[in-house]
Scaffold this motif. Structure first.
Motif, PDB file in Angstrom:
ATOM      1  N   VAL A  43       0.763  -1.383   0.131  1.00  0.00           N
ATOM      2  CA  VAL A  43      -0.240   0.222   0.024  1.00  0.00           C
ATOM      3  C   VAL A  43       0.604   1.269   0.034  1.00  0.00           C
ATOM      4  CG1 VAL A  43      -1.819   1.585   1.123  1.00  0.00           C
ATOM      5  CG2 VAL A  43      -2.388  -0.979   1.178  1.00  0.00           C
ATOM      6  N   ASN A  44       2.465   1.147   0.448  1.00  0.00           N
ATOM      7  CA  ASN A  44       3.376   1.956   0.495  1.00  0.00           C
ATOM      8  C   ASN A  44       3.437   2.852  -0.537  1.00  0.00           C
ATOM      9  OD1 ASN A  44       2.144   2.320   3.973  1.00  0.00           O
ATOM     10  ND2 ASN A  44       3.747   1.594   4.003  1.00  0.00           N
ATOM     11  N   SER A  47       1.057   4.012  -3.194  1.00  0.00           N
ATOM     12  CA  SER A  47       0.785   6.069  -2.623  1.00  0.00           C
ATOM     13  C   SER A  47       2.398   6.571  -2.433  1.00  0.00           C
ATOM     14  CB  SER A  47       0.506   5.617  -0.880  1.00  0.00           C
ATOM     15  OG  SER A  47      -0.805   4.718  -0.274  1.00  0.00           O
ATOM     16  N   TYR A  77      -6.158  12.417  -1.126  1.00  0.00           N
ATOM     17  CA  TYR A  77      -4.891  10.821  -1.868  1.00  0.00           C
ATOM     18  C   TYR A  77      -5.003  10.646  -0.447  1.00  0.00           C
ATOM     19  CZ  TYR A  77      -0.119   9.548  -0.545  1.00  0.00           C
ATOM     20  OH  TYR A  77       0.724   9.034   0.051  1.00  0.00           O
ATOM     21  N   ARG A  81      -5.887   6.711   1.073  1.00  0.00           N
ATOM     22  CA  ARG A  81      -4.431   6.466   1.814  1.00  0.00           C
ATOM     23  C   ARG A  81      -4.994   5.410   2.412  1.00  0.00           C
ATOM     24  NH1 ARG A  81      -0.509   5.668   4.067  1.00  0.00           N
ATOM     25  NH2 ARG A  81       1.649   4.529   3.431  1.00  0.00           N
ATOM     26  N   GLU A 152       3.743  10.076   5.043  1.00  0.00           N
ATOM     27  CA  GLU A 152       4.541   8.812   4.631  1.00  0.00           C
ATOM     28  C   GLU A 152       5.266   8.510   6.156  1.00  0.00           C
ATOM     29  OE1 GLU A 152       4.317   7.157   2.734  1.00  0.00           O
ATOM     30  OE2 GLU A 152       2.559   8.072   1.511  1.00  0.00           O
TER      31      GLU A 152
END
Length: 311
Positions: A43-44, A47, A77, A81, A152
């Motif tokens: 997923v990271n 993203s 976003y 996310r 992040e």
């Protein structure tokens, strides 16, 4: 900006490596905890690709198709996310719950292999800590205004914590053999996954709640509103205008301020433009990037019935 793009690019490839390593380790070790770790990194990675594209659009001037600019892309976003991460955690909870159900129903549960877990945990912890430091350094260099980098950095720390917790817990399971908990070692990783989910799911839930408020047009925090109103009032007083009120929204790193004024005397349109430009400059220094619109009106107060609407 270049600092943000560079940090996101580094994170993208690091997360791809961690995702592949996590999925491979899950297959070799038969561990649900490693599967969750790998999916989280996947997923990271996805993203980071989206974040890099959005980072180049935030702050661009309005266009015919996007009359308010592209600033809300950042909020969208973070919102989606958060939803994806919540979905991954829910999926992991279902998988782990199914394993526990199978065990107590008398079904066969695959035996864990701990060798790959130890190697994976050490490598991933080092990578996650490095990523978190890199994101945080870039976040500071950008004036602490990038929601992308902030998100992040938190994700990297969570991923590292996930690896630390799951790795340490899994590697401690063999020591339970011969104890009262020995018979439950086969579902130890499933229990660990559920505990980790309970510990970290609040972060994406909190981020989702915050960005949902931004998308819904909820007023910016009281401190931000007070700074805008005070600055707009002071400048209006300097110009001889009457300040009615301000409406302030926040979208990621961008602020939107609508200022309601009564000039109290004939003015040129250029005078209002000058007020807007000077206020924008002051708010940029005070809050960061701000888009200002000035509404000239004799009565800028909210009607009583509007003011009493549910918040």
């Amino acid at each position: 900006m270049e600092v943000e793009r560079s940090a996101l690019k580094t994170g993208k490839w690091a997360n791809l490596f961690m995702a592949l390593a996590g999925l491979l380790t899950a297959w070799l070790s038969r561990s649900d905890a490693m599967l969750v770790d790998g999916l989280y990194s996947a997923v990271n990675f996805i993203s980071a690709i989206a974040a890099a594209r959005i980072g180049t659009r935030v702050g661009l001037p309005p266009t015919r198709s996007r009359p308010w600019g592209y600033d809300f892309d950042e909020v969208l976003y973070v919102t989606f996310r958060s939803l994806i991460l919540i979905g991954v955690l829910v999926f992991a909870a279902v998988v782990s719950g199914s394993k526990i159900w199978t065990f107590f129903a008398g079904g066969e549960v695959p035996e864990l292999k701990f060798g790959p877990i130890a190697v994976y945990a050490l490598i991933i912890i080092a990578i996650c800590l490095s990523l978190a430091v890199n994101y945080h350094r870039a976040y500071r260099k950008t004036g602490k205004r990038s929601a992308l980098l902030k998100t992040e950095a938190r994700a990297a720390l969570i991923d590292g914590a996930l690896s630390v917790g799951s790795g340490a817990a899994l590697l401690s399971l063999p020591f339970l053999e011969g104890t009262i908990l020995g018979p439950y070692v086969p579902i130890g990783d499933a229990v660990i996954v559920l505990l980790l989910i309970l510990a970290i799911i609040w972060q994406p839930l909190a981020a989702f709640r915050t960005t949902l408020a931004d998308l819904a047009g909820v007023s910016a925090p009281g401190g931000t509103y007070a700074k805008v109103a005070r600055t707009a009032r002071d400048l209006a007083r300097e110009k001889g205008y009457r300040f009615h009120r301000a409406a302030v929204l926040q979208a990621g790193r961008m602020h939107y301020a609508a200022i309601y004024l009564d000039p109290q005397a004939p003015v040129e349109a250029a005078d209002i433009d000058a007020y807007r430009d000077e206020l924008t400059e002051r708010l940029d220094r005070l809050l960061g990037s701000t888009r200002v619109e000035v509404i000239v009106t004799a009565s800028g107060r909210l009607a009583k019935e509007q003011a009493k609407l549910p918040q």
